[in-house]
Write a protein that holds these residues in place. Structure first.
Motif, PDB file in Angstrom:
ATOM      1  N   GLY A 135      -4.207  -6.613   7.229  1.00  0.00           N
ATOM      2  CA  GLY A 135      -3.157  -7.621   7.222  1.00  0.00           C
ATOM      3  C   GLY A 135      -2.845  -8.114   5.829  1.00  0.00           C
ATOM      4  N   ALA A 136      -2.954  -9.425   5.619  1.00  0.00           N
ATOM      5  CA  ALA A 136      -2.638 -10.040   4.333  1.00  0.00           C
ATOM      6  C   ALA A 136      -3.880 -10.320   3.506  1.00  0.00           C
ATOM      7  N   HIS A 137      -5.037  -9.770   3.910  1.00  0.00           N
ATOM      8  CA  HIS A 137      -6.285 -10.063   3.212  1.00  0.00           C
ATOM      9  C   HIS A 137      -7.035  -8.776   2.876  1.00  0.00           C
ATOM     10  N   PHE A 177      -1.254 -11.281  -2.222  1.00  0.00           N
ATOM     11  CA  PHE A 177       0.184 -11.369  -2.461  1.00  0.00           C
ATOM     12  C   PHE A 177       0.669 -10.203  -3.318  1.00  0.00           C
ATOM     13  N   CYS A 178      -0.255  -9.354  -3.751  1.00  0.00           N
ATOM     14  CA  CYS A 178       0.128  -8.155  -4.499  1.00  0.00           C
ATOM     15  C   CYS A 178       0.589  -7.064  -3.539  1.00  0.00           C
ATOM     16  N   LEU A 179      -0.227  -6.808  -2.509  1.00  0.00           N
ATOM     17  CA  LEU A 179       0.108  -5.817  -1.481  1.00  0.00           C
ATOM     18  C   LEU A 179       0.528  -4.482  -2.093  1.00  0.00           C
ATOM     19  N   GLY A 180      -0.328  -4.027  -3.021  1.00  0.00           N
ATOM     20  CA  GLY A 180      -0.074  -2.728  -3.636  1.00  0.00           C
ATOM     21  C   GLY A 180       1.251  -2.656  -4.352  1.00  0.00           C
ATOM     22  N   ASP A 181       1.727  -3.801  -4.889  1.00  0.00           N
ATOM     23  CA  ASP A 181       3.019  -3.844  -5.574  1.00  0.00           C
ATOM     24  C   ASP A 181       4.089  -3.135  -4.742  1.00  0.00           C
ATOM     25  N   THR A 182       4.175  -3.532  -3.485  1.00  0.00           N
ATOM     26  CA  THR A 182       5.129  -3.044  -2.476  1.00  0.00           C
ATOM     27  C   THR A 182       4.546  -1.914  -1.621  1.00  0.00           C
ATOM     28  N   GLY A 183       3.570  -1.177  -2.140  1.00  0.00           N
ATOM     29  CA  GLY A 183       3.001  -0.081  -1.372  1.00  0.00           C
ATOM     30  C   GLY A 183       2.441  -0.510  -0.026  1.00  0.00           C
ATOM     31  N   SER A 184       1.922  -1.745   0.050  1.00  0.00           N
ATOM     32  CA  SER A 184       1.402  -2.299   1.306  1.00  0.00           C
ATOM     33  C   SER A 184       2.197  -3.528   1.731  1.00  0.00           C
ATOM     34  N   MET A 185       3.480  -3.545   1.430  1.00  0.00           N
ATOM     35  CA  MET A 185       4.313  -4.689   1.788  1.00  0.00           C
ATOM     36  C   MET A 185       4.290  -4.967   3.289  1.00  0.00           C
ATOM     37  N   ILE A 186       4.084  -3.942   4.095  1.00  0.00           N
ATOM     38  CA  ILE A 186       4.035  -4.141   5.548  1.00  0.00           C
ATOM     39  C   ILE A 186       2.664  -4.644   6.000  1.00  0.00           C
ATOM     40  N   GLY A 187       1.766  -4.898   5.041  1.00  0.00           N
ATOM     41  CA  GLY A 187       0.419  -5.357   5.359  1.00  0.00           C
ATOM     42  C   GLY A 187      -0.558  -4.201   5.344  1.00  0.00           C
ATOM     43  N   HIS A 188      -1.819  -4.537   5.206  1.00  0.00           N
ATOM     44  CA  HIS A 188      -2.855  -3.514   5.188  1.00  0.00           C
ATOM     45  C   HIS A 188      -3.184  -3.070   6.614  1.00  0.00           C
ATOM     46  N   ALA A 189      -3.185  -1.769   6.819  1.00  0.00           N
ATOM     47  CA  ALA A 189      -3.609  -1.155   8.081  1.00  0.00           C
ATOM     48  C   ALA A 189      -2.906  -1.728   9.307  1.00  0.00           C
ATOM     49  N   PRO A 190      -1.559  -1.732   9.326  1.00  0.00           N
ATOM     50  CA  PRO A 190      -0.859  -2.198  10.540  1.00  0.00           C
ATOM     51  C   PRO A 190      -1.172  -1.258  11.704  1.00  0.00           C
ATOM     52  N   ALA A 225       4.892 -12.322  -5.934  1.00  0.00           N
ATOM     53  CA  ALA A 225       4.199 -12.354  -4.653  1.00  0.00           C
ATOM     54  C   ALA A 225       5.065 -11.673  -3.603  1.00  0.00           C
ATOM     55  N   LEU A 226       4.415 -10.899  -2.753  1.00  0.00           N
ATOM     56  CA  LEU A 226       5.061 -10.313  -1.580  1.00  0.00           C
ATOM     57  C   LEU A 226       4.479 -10.947  -0.333  1.00  0.00           C
ATOM     58  N   ILE A 227       5.339 -11.186   0.642  1.00  0.00           N
ATOM     59  CA  ILE A 227       4.925 -11.798   1.895  1.00  0.00           C
ATOM     60  C   ILE A 227       5.005 -10.747   2.996  1.00  0.00           C
ATOM     61  N   THR A 228       3.945 -10.614   3.756  1.00  0.00           N
ATOM     62  CA  THR A 228       3.921  -9.616   4.820  1.00  0.00           C
ATOM     63  C   THR A 228       3.825 -10.273   6.186  1.00  0.00           C
ATOM     64  N   ALA A 229       3.806  -9.447   7.228  1.00  0.00           N
ATOM     65  CA  ALA A 229       3.860  -9.960   8.597  1.00  0.00           C
ATOM     66  C   ALA A 229       2.661 -10.829   8.943  1.00  0.00           C
ATOM     67  N   GLU A 230       1.508 -10.567   8.326  1.00  0.00           N
ATOM     68  CA  GLU A 230       0.293 -11.306   8.652  1.00  0.00           C
ATOM     69  C   GLU A 230       0.087 -12.531   7.764  1.00  0.00           C
ATOM     70  N   THR A 231       0.956 -12.763   6.809  1.00  0.00           N
ATOM     71  CA  THR A 231       0.866 -13.966   5.985  1.00  0.00           C
ATOM     72  C   THR A 231       1.224 -15.176   6.838  1.00  0.00           C
ATOM     73  N   SER A 232       0.497 -16.258   6.669  1.00  0.00           N
ATOM     74  CA  SER A 232       0.734 -17.470   7.467  1.00  0.00           C
ATOM     75  C   SER A 232       1.252 -18.606   6.588  1.00  0.00           C
ATOM     76  N   GLN A 233       1.753 -19.654   7.232  1.00  0.00           N
ATOM     77  CA  GLN A 233       2.161 -20.838   6.484  1.00  0.00           C
ATOM     78  C   GLN A 233       0.973 -21.444   5.743  1.00  0.00           C
TER      79      GLN A 233
END
Length: 451
Positions: A63-65, A77-90, A425-433
């Motif tokens: 996810g986001a961690h 918030f790096c998420l592979g500099d866009t490479g993992s923008m969809i989150g880690h291991a969806p 910073a990139l925000i992905t689906a698993e990022t929370s408020q």
């Protein structure tokens, strides 16, 4: 306007270095061990530029961690500099990759997934024909080769301080003294003087664009629709219209690189802004971290490109690769495009990016700092200048390496990873408020420590 206390900055950075080494002992041991086998102790030399005494070695992510080998947990918030923008291991991608790998991964033959991906990319970006590569860098190389072949023109136009991977023609800038195209600082072993192949101009400068194109020796303009690697630099109103108008006027092809700007929506800025380029490049996040990219052509250009490739020589023309469009990457891409990188993904993430941006800007305003924030879709960034930059030259002039390193290291020590080499910073689906608000609190803390 509040200025950074440089003595405090130096002292605080030293404290953060000591804290880093205390919290990352196993990473330090691995880094030391790696000196005997990895050049500079890392698998890619640019990893030495990460803030800290050495890079953090990763153990796992979801996810986001992610967690490092020392057991520290990070909000990513790096998420592979866009490479993992969809989150880690969806989950959809994990399932698709793990199940498909058992039936073979690469054949140098097409699969049904490639057809599905091309049709989906066609729907999203409006380009008629598609081809695949293993990286956006390769895709950019290939489209530039095709552009020169189709137009029979030698030069390309790129923007000052742009980034399109390691494409030779793009590792160039404008010399501040002479105004001429020169190699970018740090460029390793340029094949030739970049002025032979490239004209570099500033983003948002319509007159410079026309001056570069009017000699009709430019095969293509290669542009991100919004500059991203030197900070987020938006186009001024009407710039894209003039870019398309002038490229058509002078018979120059227009290539839009959406590798980073796919953060703006399912069809990147091409769809969001209603752009009509001749070619589009996408990459990084489209296959959940499996190396893959794609490049699309308009119907007219696709026909010309096909006609320019002799069938008997198509395997030695400088385009392609044994692993390009491999079966595993095509299957992973299909899973991502159909189940992860959807409208729902952006509906959740873009408002969270706005919350991130507002939190950072609130701290900047509270302490009257000469910094600014900008946002593009689920990507957001702060930069060390009062007003947003209008071009790459302005953005680069505001780079503060010492301050950058401190902000990254202090954030890392508090469990937050930002994109290296700039403050994005990139925000992905698993990022929370709660994740967003944690960053705001950390950002204020580390800023206060250097005022």
């Amino acid at each position: 306007m509040t200025e950074i206390n440089r003595e405090k900055l130096k002292a605080q950075y030293q404290k953060e270095m000591e804290l880093f080494e205390k919290k990352h002992k196993k990473s330090g041991e691995l880094y030391k061990k790696a000196q005997d086998s990895l050049l500079q102790g890392v698998p890619m030399n640019w990893m030495t530029k990460w803030a800290g005494s050495y890079p953090v070695f990763v153990a796992k992510a979801k996810g986001a961690h992610f967690q490092d080998v020392d057991g520290n947990d990070y909000l990513d918030f790096c998420l592979g500099d866009t490479g993992s923008m969809i989150g880690h291991a969806p989950e959809p991608a994990v399932k698709a990759i793990s199940e498909y790998a058992a039936q073979g991964t690469t054949f140098m033959l097409p699969t049904e997934d490639a057809v599905w991906n091309a049709e989906e990319l066609q729907r999203r970006f409006g380009m008629k024909y598609w081809q695949f590569a293993t990286s956006a860098t390769d895709a950019n190389r290939f489209v530039l080769r095709l552009a020169r072949e189709v137009t029979q023109r030698p030069k390309v136009v790129v923007y000052n301080w742009c980034y399109h991977g390691t494409v030779d023609e793009t590792v160039a800038i404008i010399d501040e003294t002479t105004g001429k195209t020169v190699a970018k600082p740090g460029s390793l072993g340029p094949q030739c003087d970049p002025a032979i192949t490239t004209k570099v101009i500033e983003w948002n400068d319509v007159q410079a664009l026309e001056d570069a194109l009017k000699y009709e020796d430019v095969a293509a303009v290669l542009a991100e629709p919004v500059m991203t690697n030197c900070g987020i630099v938006h186009p001024q109103p009407g710039y894209h219209e003039k870019l398309r108008e002038l490229t058509k006027k002078y018979g120059t092809l227009l290539i839009i690189d959406e590798t980073h700007t796919i953060c703006a929506g399912v069809g990147g800025c091409t769809k969001a802004y209603g752009l009509e380029p001749d070619m589009v490049v996408v990459g990084k996040t489209v296959a959940a971290g499996i190396p893959a990219a794609a490049y699309g052509f308009s119907a007219d250009l696709g026909a010309k490109a096909a006609a320019a490739i002799p069938p008997e020589l198509c395997d030695i023309g400088g385009i392609g690769g044994t692993l390009a469009a491999n079966a595993l990457s095509m299957h992973a891409m299909r899973a991502v495009l159909s189940e992860v990188l959807t409208e729902k993904f952006y509906d959740k993430n873009i408002p969270l990016a706005a919350r991130f941006n507002e939190g950072v800007q609130g701290v900047i305003d509270k302490y009257d700092l000469p910094w600014n924030t900008t946002q593009l879709g689920c990507r957001t960034e702060y930069w060390f200048r009062k007003e947003p930059a209008q071009n790459g030259g302005q953005a680069e002039a505001a780079v503060d390496f010492e301050l950058d390193q401190y902000m990254h290291l202090a954030s890392l020590n508090r469990g937050i990873l930002m994109t290296p080499f700039h403050n994005m910073a990139l925000i992905t689906a698993e990022t929370s408020q709660a994740d967003i608000d944690k960053h705001t609190a950390v950002f204020e803390e580390i800023v206060k420590n250097i005022l």
